[in-house]
Design an enzyme around this catalytic site. Structure first.
Site, short mmCIF file in Angstrom:
data_model
loop_
_atom_site.label_atom_id
_atom_site.label_comp_id
_atom_site.label_asym_id
_atom_site.label_seq_id
_atom_site.Cartn_x
_atom_site.Cartn_y
_atom_site.Cartn_z
N CYS A 144 0.84 -1.20 0.00
CA CYS A 144 0.00 0.00 0.00
C CYS A 144 0.88 1.25 0.00
O CYS A 144 1.80 1.38 0.81
CB CYS A 144 -0.88 -0.04 1.25
SG CYS A 144 -1.80 1.48 1.55
N CYS A 167 -2.53 -10.96 -6.55
CA CYS A 167 -2.90 -12.03 -5.63
C CYS A 167 -2.81 -11.46 -4.22
O CYS A 167 -1.71 -11.24 -3.71
CB CYS A 167 -1.94 -13.20 -5.84
SG CYS A 167 -2.32 -14.62 -4.83
#
Ligand SMILES: [Zn+2]
Length: 182
Positions: A144, A167
């Site tokens: 992130c 994924c």
């Protein structure tokens, strides 16, 4: 049924409950990326990737449950097939469990059969990547942009037109249904 509606119905068959057609061109992907805010619940306020969130190890431990902490802050991987988000098909937003940054919309998700929530593209500008060598071969790790939390690995065996498979560990995500009553 005329030929055209037969073809449309046939094209919709493999989608398994997705309300909208799978994007076919990179232009469709761009449209998905540009329209991500339409998947937010009404009145939701969410942070931007540029609003960096930096916490100490202790603060993260207080904020995140055991496995979410291990995945997001220590690059652990959840056991395949354990996330309830594998089956999540409602319209909405998948946000970072660490900081609330919106990462994917429900229209970017697909069934990869791997046992982890999988996406063929992302909301633009929300991830940074690096190569890791935890397994012998190099993999592309992604995290992130706002809080640095580890989310998963990017592979090149996803569906066209992007060919990408993001994924993602389910425990690193929280789902915000567009219709909060749903
Ligand atoms: Zn985050």
């Amino acid at each position: 049924m005329d030929r055209r509606s037969f073809l449309l119905a046939a094209a919709a068959l493999p989608l398994c409950g997705h309300a909208n057609a799978q994007p076919k061109t990179m232009k469709d992907i761009q449209t998905l990326q540009q329209n991500w805010k339409t998947f937010l619940p009404a009145g939701a306020t969410v942070p931007a990737p540029t609003e960096a969130l930096s916490l100490s190890k202790d603060e993260w431990k207080k904020r995140l449950q055991g496995e979410s902490y291990k995945v997001l802050r220590e690059e652990s991987t959840e056991r395949a097939g354990t996330s309830p988000l594998n089956a999540e098909k409602r319209p909405g937003i998948f946000a970072c469990a660490g900081c609330g940054l919106p990462l994917f919309t429900s229209e970017m998700k697909y069934e990869s059969g791997t046992g982890w929530p999988s996406f063929f593209t992302t909301i633009p500008g929300v991830f940074e990547t690096k190569k890791d060598f935890f397994l012998i071969y190099p993999r592309t790790e992604y995290h992130c942009k706002r809080c640095g939390g580890h989310h998963g690995h990017l592979f090149d065996d996803g569906p066209p037109p992007t060919g990408q498979r993001w994924c993602n560990n389910g425990v690193a995500l929280k789902f915000l249904p567009k219709d909060a009553k749903a």
